[in-house]
Write a protein that holds these residues in place. Structure first.
Motif, PDB file in Angstrom:
ATOM      1  N   ILE A 136       0.838  -1.205   0.000  1.00  0.00           N
ATOM      2  CA  ILE A 136       0.000   0.000   0.000  1.00  0.00           C
ATOM      3  C   ILE A 136       0.870   1.251   0.000  1.00  0.00           C
ATOM      4  N   SER A 140       0.794   3.768  -3.069  1.00  0.00           N
ATOM      5  CA  SER A 140       0.306   5.121  -2.780  1.00  0.00           C
ATOM      6  C   SER A 140       1.345   6.165  -3.138  1.00  0.00           C
ATOM      7  N   GLU A 147      -7.473   5.991  -5.748  1.00  0.00           N
ATOM      8  CA  GLU A 147      -8.248   5.843  -4.509  1.00  0.00           C
ATOM      9  C   GLU A 147      -7.590   4.817  -3.584  1.00  0.00           C
ATOM     10  N   GLN A 148      -7.602   5.118  -2.311  1.00  0.00           N
ATOM     11  CA  GLN A 148      -6.988   4.232  -1.321  1.00  0.00           C
ATOM     12  C   GLN A 148      -7.622   2.850  -1.317  1.00  0.00           C
ATOM     13  N   GLU A 149      -8.934   2.787  -1.478  1.00  0.00           N
ATOM     14  CA  GLU A 149      -9.620   1.493  -1.474  1.00  0.00           C
ATOM     15  C   GLU A 149      -9.138   0.615  -2.632  1.00  0.00           C
ATOM     16  N   GLU A 152      -5.694  -0.693  -1.803  1.00  0.00           N
ATOM     17  CA  GLU A 152      -5.773  -1.762  -0.802  1.00  0.00           C
ATOM     18  C   GLU A 152      -6.213  -3.078  -1.433  1.00  0.00           C
TER      19      GLU A 152
END
Length: 194
Positions: A136, A140, A147-149, A152
């Motif tokens: 992650i 990132s 998007e973080q989701e 992940e």
């Protein structure tokens, strides 16, 4: 003059012996007597320096948890400044040596004890979280607009592919391992697609 403590050295010798027994007999068939014989020690010495069979297995799990963390630090240092995500995936799915096969066998043996021994369950959770957090963080950093989701989910997918690849390693299923690597590359490509 007092003699220095042999505790650290004995502990390592005992854990080395357990690893050798796992590779020779498997973890389920390994007894305290097997470990003692392989370490060229009496059972009482094993108990003195670490404890019973479960204590020794838990100590080996701790050793491997630290080893995985050190490997991550080395890998992250080695990665290039650009295209880190693909370089990371490539390094996770590299060609495997006999030592890597042995490490996988030992790692899977330790993992098999997580159902029985809470300490090992905690170690395994720590290893998983560290693996995913490194992915992650790298993704990132390279793709801040994603998007973080999504990052992940891709990290979890790559982690799952890695675990499956490791499971196939002792079986010599190299074509299937290559497909898991390619699947992980495709997941990484999702980071650049809009």
């Amino acid at each position: 003059m007092a003699r220095p403590s042999m505790a650290a050295q004995r502990r390592e010798e005992i854990l080395d012996a357990l690893e050798a027994c796992i590779l020779d007999k498997g973890i389920q068939a390994t007894s305290l007597e097997n470990i003692a014989e392989t370490a060229s020690m009496k059972r009482t010495i094993l108990r003195h320096y670490i404890g019973n069979r479960d204590d020794i297995i838990c100590a080996l799990s701790e050793r491997w948890t630290l080893k995985y963390s050190q490997q991550w630090q080395e890998l992250l240092t080695w990665l290039p400044k650009s295209n880190r995500a693909l370089a990371l995936v490539d390094s996770l799915f590299t060609t495997r040596t006999k030592d890597m096969v042995n490490n996988t066998i030992i790692g899977e043996a330790i993992f098999s004890e997580a159902k029985r021994l809470e300490v090992i369950k905690v170690h395994q959770q720590q290893i998983m979280h560290e693996f995913i957090q490194h992915l992650i963080s790298e993704f990132s950093g390279q793709y801040p607009a994603v998007e973080q989701e999504k990052i992940e989910l891709i990290a979890y997918g790559i982690y799952s592919n890695y675990l499956m690849s490791e499971s196939l390693l002792p079986l010599g299923m190299f074509e299937e391992m290559y497909k898991l690597k390619q699947s992980s590359v495709l997941l990484c490509e999702q980071l650049v697609s809009k």
